[in-house]
Design an enzyme around this catalytic site. Structure first.
Site, PDB file in Angstrom:
ATOM      1  N   GLU A 231       0.828  -1.206   0.000  1.00 60.26           N
ATOM      2  CA  GLU A 231       0.000   0.000   0.000  1.00 60.26           C
ATOM      3  C   GLU A 231       0.864   1.259   0.000  1.00 60.26           C
ATOM      4  OE1 GLU A 231      -4.075  -0.218   2.057  1.00 60.26           O
ATOM      5  OE2 GLU A 231      -2.931   1.134   3.326  1.00 60.26           O
TER       6      GLU A 231
ATOM      7  N   GLU B 116       2.224   1.736  -3.381  1.00 61.47           N
ATOM      8  CA  GLU B 116       1.140   2.223  -4.245  1.00 61.47           C
ATOM      9  C   GLU B 116       0.898   3.716  -4.001  1.00 61.47           C
ATOM     10  OE1 GLU B 116      -2.540   0.190  -3.522  1.00 61.47           O
ATOM     11  OE2 GLU B 116      -3.586   1.250  -5.127  1.00 61.47           O
TER      12      GLU B 116
ATOM     13  N   CYS C 278      -7.954  -1.805   4.313  1.00 62.09           N
ATOM     14  CA  CYS C 278      -7.765  -2.942   5.231  1.00 62.09           C
ATOM     15  C   CYS C 278      -9.069  -3.404   5.848  1.00 62.09           C
ATOM     16  CB  CYS C 278      -6.867  -2.553   6.399  1.00 62.09           C
ATOM     17  SG  CYS C 278      -5.337  -1.846   5.903  1.00 62.09           S
TER      18      CYS C 278
ATOM     19  N   SER D 171      -7.047   2.032  -2.178  1.00 64.65           N
ATOM     20  CA  SER D 171      -5.908   1.211  -2.552  1.00 64.65           C
ATOM     21  C   SER D 171      -6.423  -0.152  -3.017  1.00 64.65           C
ATOM     22  CB  SER D 171      -5.001   1.037  -1.333  1.00 64.65           C
ATOM     23  OG  SER D 171      -4.155  -0.065  -1.516  1.00 64.65           O
TER      24      SER D 171
ATOM     25  N   LYS E  60     -14.982  -9.758   8.772  1.00 65.12           N
ATOM     26  CA  LYS E  60     -13.921 -10.652   8.276  1.00 65.12           C
ATOM     27  C   LYS E  60     -14.485 -12.011   7.894  1.00 65.12           C
ATOM     28  CE  LYS E  60     -10.242  -8.049   8.591  1.00 65.12           C
ATOM     29  NZ  LYS E  60      -9.570  -7.659   7.355  1.00 65.12           N
TER      30      LYS E  60
ATOM     31  N   GLU F 230     -15.694 -11.397   4.521  1.00 67.88           N
ATOM     32  CA  GLU F 230     -14.577 -11.118   3.614  1.00 67.88           C
ATOM     33  C   GLU F 230     -13.905 -12.404   3.133  1.00 67.88           C
ATOM     34  OE1 GLU F 230     -10.852  -9.534   5.182  1.00 67.88           O
ATOM     35  OE2 GLU F 230     -10.835  -8.021   3.614  1.00 67.88           O
TER      36      GLU F 230
ATOM     37  N   GLU G 190     -13.499 -13.728  -4.896  1.00 63.30           N
ATOM     38  CA  GLU G 190     -12.199 -13.326  -5.445  1.00 63.30           C
ATOM     39  C   GLU G 190     -11.031 -13.744  -4.554  1.00 63.30           C
ATOM     40  OE1 GLU G 190     -14.694 -11.337  -4.527  1.00 63.30           O
ATOM     41  OE2 GLU G 190     -14.032  -9.403  -3.719  1.00 63.30           O
TER      42      GLU G 190
ATOM     43  N   CYS H 187     -10.081  -1.163  14.895  1.00 64.73           N
ATOM     44  CA  CYS H 187     -10.351  -2.589  15.165  1.00 64.73           C
ATOM     45  C   CYS H 187     -10.487  -2.890  16.664  1.00 64.73           C
ATOM     46  CB  CYS H 187      -9.243  -3.448  14.588  1.00 64.73           C
ATOM     47  SG  CYS H 187      -8.908  -3.084  12.864  1.00 64.73           S
TER      48      CYS H 187
END
Lengths: 160, 593
Positions: free
Chosen positions: B284, B287, B310, B330, B369, B372, B377, B514
């Protein structure tokens, strides 16, 4: 519920968008907008609620919350001729309930429902301010006074 | 204005005007029970519908009992919180609430941490005198969250978090009277709603109405299967909160004990998501520098700011509400998914195990999560990079089930190579941490100089939206930080309006980042719990010998042996992702009939 997509008329959708604009797309005007929306479409299907949500920038869940809170709002399409039976005190004591039962029997629907042919929908309301004519029935904008169960057939025949 | 004087249970109290009776009572050591009320002062979160009536008190001269959460103190008030009348009223209210509640406390996921259960016990309820109808509502099971509305007491805390704090608008009170229920639009399942699975509704639910999907049995089964190698990664925020589930003070770091517990549970390798957080910074951060350099060179196609990616609830949020801005965040995958991708390729090869026989488990402070790791993908031939994501609470349950006495465990170290991490990775657990970690690395790469001062106090704190300018050796870099999706929405609107001059923005969905995640031990509305966890996170960072991601020797090794360099073709394939438009309100312009 909204998986069955109803196709709305484009001119009606445009009218609704204009209604929202006339209230400055103000989220605080949600109830007023829904009121107008119901008069455009006759009822408030999920698709209409989604448009209102998008235009006023409020969550659809909130729109649905308001629609389900107020008994005035309906998600079931009204019949071509909406029948309202007055259940106010005066009408009730003079036999309004018996009239209602007769409408239910003749139409084969419950309160809040619409006949399969879409011709009639049945609802109750509380006092139309014509207690002298009790019991009162309204079909669309037309008022019928001193209705007895025997007279129900005659009223329905006018619209068939 | 003058202070207000009153007495509560004969004790004189002096308060600022506008103070509620509930808060005034706290000042003199009187704890009035509450259910719907919720106030996290440090995070500016408040729910005060005055609906449950558990907190009623008697006020002299007033005919009715007053809800203390929603009644302001007035001069000369004489308040009683524990008279016979008050206690009877409270019991009646509680009995009425319980009369429409399923009595399955012994097997309820919330048992032991349930506010309703605790309050009923505190009030000494031993019998329900009211026998009435009971609500029966369909159970709704999404990939992350289970809704069991039969247990809902309509406190509306979830509705407040979902709408006021997160501006997600998935949940709202619908219908009226006995039929009232908190539900998504058209009473659809959560999965079809705008829900981001942030889990903040679960974090504040005082009953078992909202809970997480439990994956502990799958883990027990995998650990018992001799054909499987089972590895685990732990997110940075877990170590700062897990101890609470065992009665430890909020803010107690239990990193070493947590590793010991995971080893005792039988995981073949105990690794750290922090390793992947360092990897995230490499990708990141690079990037960011690439986009920044292009932008400064006048490349019109390059858009700034770059947004962190994230947080899975945040990703769900912008895919839902800002799909037209898909190119701004990102492309770096979250640390959980980077870990999974590397574990099932690089590490699986290293230990000679087929990816199908390697079970990757993660311990997360987060419920999103769970969703996720099920995204298509992040699968190869149907096999997910991360098999199961457990919450901090589920890990605590697993430890208890396995007869492990957590408090007496010694400290252990993470295994190598994927257990090594820097202090920069640890601070991923708090709001401001990811961007501070990125700055530590990006600064050194961009300027070629060594950072004199590693801690960036100006990026820290609990304010919902923060900003700071960091000097990259003459180049001022404007940084924005938001936690809570309502705050994120504000920043996104400013990007859309073109009034935002940030180069980089960090966004976390949960209050405090978090550490305040939907999978953490419950804070029970106690202010300061999340702030204490934040202190613990920075404490761990300070104690780390390596505090910059690019100095992690095992990250260097990973690039040397396997990935090549940041943003390489292999990195793109394994460590980056793409986003989708999943906006739910899609009105098809109808054809005229």
């Amino acid at each position: 519920m909204s998986s069955i997509k109803i196709e709305l008329h484009e001119n009606q959708v445009n009218e609704l968008v204009e209604v929202c604009k006339s209230f400055s797309n103000d989220p605080l005007e949600l109830i007023h907008v829904l009121h107008k929306a119901q008069s455009i479409f006759g009822y408030l299907p999920a698709e209409v609620q989604e448009i209102v949500a998008r235009e006023l920038k409020v969550p659809v869940a909130k729109v649905y919350g308001v629609v389900t809170f107020y008994s005035f709002f309906s998600m079931i399409p009204k019949g071509k001729n909406p029948i309202s039976i007055c259940m106010g005190t005066a009408c009730y004591v003079r036999g309004g309930e018996k009239v209602l039962e007769e409408f239910k029997r003749k139409l084969g629907v419950e309160v809040g429902e619409t006949t399969k042919d879409g011709l009639f929908s049945l609802n109750c309301l509380r006092c139309v301010g014509a207690c002298g004519l009790a019991p009162v029935v309204m079909v669309g904008d037309k008022t019928y006074g001193r209705v007895s169960p025997d007279g129900v057939q005659e009223i329905l025949a006018e619209y068939r | 204005m003058d202070k207000i004087n009153l007495t509560i249970d004969h004790k004189p109290v002096q308060v600022e005007p506008g103070t509620s009776l509930l808060k005034a009572a706290e000042q003199v050591g009187i704890k009035i029970p509450t259910l719907c009320y919720l106030h996290l002062e440090d995070l500016n979160i408040e729910n005060k519908p005055g609906g449950c009536r558990i907190c009623v008190v008697e006020v002299s001269g007033r005919r009715n009992l007053a809800p203390s959460c929603a009644t302001q103190c007035q001069e000369g008030m004489e308040v009683r919180t524990n008279t016979m009348r008050v206690l009877n009223a409270r019991k009646t209210v509680m009995e009425l609430i319980l009369s429409d509640h399923p009595f399955d406390c012994l097997i309820c996921a919330k048992s032991g941490t349930c506010d309703l259960q605790k309050t009923a016990q505190d009030l000494g309820i031993r019998e329900i005198h009211y026998k009435g109808e009971q609500s029966h509502y369909k159970e709704d099971r999404s990939p992350s969250i289970i809704r069991d509305m039969d247990k809902c007491i309509l406190c509306r805390r979830c509705e407040m978090m979902c709408n006021e704090f997160q501006t997600v608008g998935a949940l709202w009170g619908i219908n009226r009277g006995f039929m009232s229920v908190v539900a998504p639009a058209f009473e659809q399942d959560l999965e079809k709603s705008t829900c981001t699975y942030c889990g903040q509704c679960v974090a504040v639910c005082p009953t078992g109405a909202l809970t997480e999907v439990d994956h502990t049995n799958q883990i027990i089964r995998a650990l018992a299967n001799p054909k499987k190698k089972v590895i685990v990664q732990t997110a940075p925020a877990v170590r700062a909160a897990l101890g609470e589930a065992f009665g430890m003070e909020p803010g107690t770091l239990v990193t070493g004990k947590m590793v010991s517990a995971l080893k005792e549970l039988g995981f073949d390798y105990v690794f750290d998501t922090d390793f992947a957080a360092d990897l995230t910074i490499m990708e990141e951060g690079t990037e960011l520098l690439k986009r920044l350099t292009n932008y400064l060179a006048g490349n019109k196609k390059e858009s700034l700011p770059i947004l962190t990616s994230c947080c899975p609830a945040w990703v769900n949020f912008f895919e839902e509400y800002f799909p037209e801005m898909e190119d701004i965040p990102s492309t770096a995958r979250s640390p959980q998914q980077m870990f999974g991708a590397i574990a099932k390729t690089y590490f699986a090869d290293k230990i000679g195990v087929d990816r199908k026989d390697l079970v990757v488990t993660s311990i997360m402070p987060c419920l999103a999560k769970k969703y996720e790791c099920q995204r298509e993908e992040f699968k190869t031939d149907g096999n997910p990079d991360v098999d199961y994501a457990l919450s901090t609470r589920e890990l605590a349950a697993l430890i208890k089930q396995s007869n492990i006495d957590f408090l007496s465990l010694p400290d252990s170290d993470f295994d190598k190579p994927m257990g090594e991490s820097s202090g920069a990775a640890v601070i991923f657990g708090t709001t401001g941490g990811v961007i501070e970690a990125a700055v530590r690395t990006a600064y050194e790469i961009y300027t070629g100089k060594t950072l004199e001062r590693i801690s960036f106090e100006e990026l820290r704190g609990m304010e919902g939206i923060r900003h700071a300018t960091i000097d990259f050796d003459g180049l001022p870099i404007n940084i924005g930080i938001a936690h809570g999706l309502g705050n994120a929405r504000e920043l996104l609107e400013s990007i859309k309006a073109g009034t935002c001059n940030f180069h980089a923005i960090e966004i976390m969905a949960c209050p405090g980042g978090c550490i305040g995640g939907g999978g953490q031990p419950l804070h029970h509305g106690v202010s300061g719990v999340i702030t204490a966890r934040q202190r613990a996170i920075y404490e761990e960072d300070l104690a780390k010998p390596i505090r910059k991601s690019h100095e992690n020797p095992y990250i260097k090794e990973l690039y040397d042996e396997f990935l090549g360099e940041p943003l390489s073709e292999k990195s793109h394939h394994l460590l980056h992702t793409h986003y989708f438009d999943r906006s739910k309100v899609k009105v098809v312009i109808p054809k005229t009939k």
